[in-house]
Enzyme design. Sequence first.
Site, PDB file in Angstrom:
ATOM      1  N   HIS A  63      -1.111  -4.632  -9.191  1.00  0.00           N
ATOM      2  CA  HIS A  63      -2.459  -4.126  -9.497  1.00  0.00           C
ATOM      3  C   HIS A  63      -2.949  -3.035  -8.559  1.00  0.00           C
ATOM      4  CE1 HIS A  63      -5.106  -6.332  -6.534  1.00  0.00           C
ATOM      5  NE2 HIS A  63      -4.010  -7.037  -6.418  1.00  0.00           N
ATOM      6  N   CYS A  70     -20.350  -8.958   6.489  1.00  0.00           N
ATOM      7  CA  CYS A  70     -20.592  -9.864   5.366  1.00  0.00           C
ATOM      8  C   CYS A  70     -19.796  -9.543   4.110  1.00  0.00           C
ATOM      9  CB  CYS A  70     -22.061  -9.878   5.018  1.00  0.00           C
ATOM     10  SG  CYS A  70     -23.093 -10.062   6.466  1.00  0.00           S
ATOM     11  N   GLN A 103       0.797  -1.232   0.000  1.00  0.00           N
ATOM     12  CA  GLN A 103       0.000   0.000   0.000  1.00  0.00           C
ATOM     13  C   GLN A 103       0.830   1.282   0.000  1.00  0.00           C
ATOM     14  OE1 GLN A 103      -3.160   0.481  -0.541  1.00  0.00           O
ATOM     15  NE2 GLN A 103      -3.868  -1.638  -0.484  1.00  0.00           N
TER      16      GLN A 103
HETATM   17  C1  PLP Z   1      -3.758  -6.080  -1.891  1.00  0.00           C
HETATM   18  C2  PLP Z   1      -2.807  -6.347  -0.777  1.00  0.00           C
HETATM   19  C3  PLP Z   1      -2.094  -7.561  -0.710  1.00  0.00           C
HETATM   20  C4  PLP Z   1      -2.314  -8.663  -1.702  1.00  0.00           C
HETATM   21  O1  PLP Z   1      -1.752  -8.380  -2.946  1.00  0.00           O
HETATM   22  P1  PLP Z   1      -2.218  -9.240  -4.221  1.00  0.00           P
HETATM   23  O2  PLP Z   1      -1.336  -8.764  -5.312  1.00  0.00           O
HETATM   24  O3  PLP Z   1      -3.668  -8.911  -4.448  1.00  0.00           O
HETATM   25  O4  PLP Z   1      -2.010 -10.674  -3.885  1.00  0.00           O
HETATM   26  C5  PLP Z   1      -1.199  -7.732   0.319  1.00  0.00           C
HETATM   27  N1  PLP Z   1      -1.016  -6.783   1.246  1.00  0.00           N
HETATM   28  C6  PLP Z   1      -1.665  -5.605   1.222  1.00  0.00           C
HETATM   29  C7  PLP Z   1      -1.389  -4.592   2.264  1.00  0.00           C
HETATM   30  C8  PLP Z   1      -2.593  -5.358   0.208  1.00  0.00           C
HETATM   31  O5  PLP Z   1      -3.261  -4.205   0.205  1.00  0.00           O
END
Ligand code: PLP
Length: 409
Positions: A205, A329, A183
């Site tokens: 992504h 949910c 993040q």
């Molecule tokens: C989205 C996220 C992940 C997972 O990443 P992916 O590429 O979707 O497997 C791991 N840690 C944090 C903090 C995320 O926001």
Amino acid sequence: MDELRQVYLDNNATTHVHPEVIEAMSPYLNDLYGNPSSAHHFGRSVKAKISEARETVAQAIGADPSEIIFTSGGTESDNLAVKGYAWANRTGEKTRIITSTIEHPAVLQVVKHLSKTGFDATFVDVDSEAVVSPESVEKALGNDALLVTIMHANNEVGTIQPIKRIAEVAKEAGVAIHTDAVQTFCKVPVDVNDLGVDMMSMSGHKINGPKGVGALYIRKGVKIQPLVHGGHHERSLRAGTENVACIIGFAKAVEIRMANMEKIAAHTKALRDELQKRITQAIPFVRLNGHQDKRTPNTLDMSFECVEGEALLINLDMAGIAISTGSACSSGSLDPSHVLMAMGIPHEIIHGSLRFSFGYENTMADVDYVMNHLPRIIRTIREISPLWDPHKEKVVSVEEAAGGAELRH
Ligand SMILES: *Cc1c(COP(=O)(O)O)cnc(C)c1O
């Protein structure tokens, strides 16, 4: 009422793939289909492009290209770091993994799994703003400590952890540290040497790259075991023919986001702060979740008393607004957000929590649009709540509903 718009405010969940990313990927799904392990020119040109991508990712975090392993995303990077390190470095007495209660499931569930297979785990508590204190990590570091894994910023509330200080504490105890930087990567400056971390997870992504690709930084000299065995790809730490197009798209996204990091941070922060201000002015009985200042610039998590997150989500969705909720949910489980619970927020308040997460494409018109709908929706939902007095416009039993939380009014 204004025209129906599509307002996507769930960029911490995933983001739109940047058109230049798609453009960069396209040749590698068409003519340039060579296997980078092949010795002929089809392979060699692709191999060179992957090296370039590795350099781009390395440069973005102040690492050496040899320290970057491409993976299938943040989840795999977290698994590879925590399991891989734990398996490779465990000794008779060093068996404890120290983490926090607010980690992403990709760390939390890995540590829980390891704790059932011969390792020990300590889940360090956070304060009411979701901050992990270096002191609490220090206290957890006994003789049996093997690894510390604390996320750089939380995906739900955005709180940024004092990782540099936590890394110092771990280093003083001679313990390795991993951070999930999914993040913060390309959103705020992240330098592995400045932070002092040994391993760091990234994902494509969340930064306008494709899904299903990410990377793990592993500091030179840090020993880990692979999760996937096979060929010699990725320094034998991640076997399997490379996800070529996605790796190239990932690097393109990194390039774009790094070149525009300050601009996007300032833009999303301005929108975020404006929405926070207007919500606070227009809607009574609302609170901010997370740290006011030490927060990713695009994240706003707020709780509205006497409303159900699901009802809010559905009503906002019908108006074309995409957000997420910490209520039960929606997460596919019966439990409300483990992050908000760890922060000590009462259940009934967690149930009315929403996360707005901005991207570079959002505009002030999106904020206006949310404010054209949100107050009305909340009023309507509150009217049917037994705890809401529609005449006095207040919560009936404040003590009961608030449970000591900070409230407005
Ligand atoms: C989205 C996220 C992940 C997972 O990443 P992916 O590429 O979707 O497997 C791991 N840690 C944090 C903090 C995320 O926001």
